[in-house]
Design a protein around this motif. Structure first.
Motif, short mmCIF file in Angstrom:
data_model
loop_
_atom_site.label_atom_id
_atom_site.label_comp_id
_atom_site.label_asym_id
_atom_site.label_seq_id
_atom_site.Cartn_x
_atom_site.Cartn_y
_atom_site.Cartn_z
N VAL A 183 -90.29 -28.46 44.47
CA VAL A 183 -91.18 -27.60 43.69
C VAL A 183 -91.14 -28.04 42.23
O VAL A 183 -90.08 -28.10 41.62
CB VAL A 183 -90.75 -26.12 43.80
N ALA A 202 -97.28 -25.53 43.41
CA ALA A 202 -96.24 -25.33 44.41
C ALA A 202 -96.92 -24.78 45.65
O ALA A 202 -97.89 -24.02 45.56
CB ALA A 202 -95.19 -24.35 43.90
N ASN A 203 -96.44 -25.16 46.77
CA ASN A 203 -96.96 -24.71 48.07
C ASN A 203 -98.44 -25.01 48.21
O ASN A 203 -99.25 -24.09 48.21
CB ASN A 203 -96.66 -23.23 48.27
N PRO A 204 -98.85 -26.25 48.26
CA PRO A 204 -98.01 -27.44 48.43
C PRO A 204 -97.51 -27.99 47.09
O PRO A 204 -98.14 -27.79 46.05
CB PRO A 204 -98.95 -28.44 49.07
N ASN A 205 -96.38 -28.67 47.14
CA ASN A 205 -95.77 -29.28 45.95
C ASN A 205 -96.54 -30.55 45.64
O ASN A 205 -96.38 -31.56 46.31
CB ASN A 205 -94.29 -29.59 46.20
#
Length: 81
Positions: free
Chosen positions: A75, A52-55
């Protein structure tokens, strides 16, 4: 599976991944992302990781240290192969 069991599983898989990378070329390969879940596929002989973050979904080949990245629109929660 409880979150504690999931975390232990993730740690064990990642540790096995580091051992595999270290045993092949004597170096540890760092990741540019923080995995939130991982799985291993024997059919492809690859690690599948999500972040996640980035997905993203990562299809990682420890032998060649190549990483195929698939952008995700949301996500990711977990992996099921």
């Amino acid at each position: 599976m409880t979150s504690l069991h999931r975390w232990i599983f993730l740690c064990l898989v990642f540790a096995a991944f580091l051992v595999e990378c270290t045993s092949m070329n004597g170096q540890v390969t760092g990741l540019s992302f923080r995995p939130i879940d991982t799985a291993y596929t024997t059919a492809l002989d690859r690690l599948i990781l999500i972040s996640a973050n980035p997905n993203q979904l990562h299809i990682y080949d420890p032998a060649s240290q190549s990483d195929q990245i698939v952008a995700l629109s949301a996500v990711p929660q977990n992996i099921s192969l």
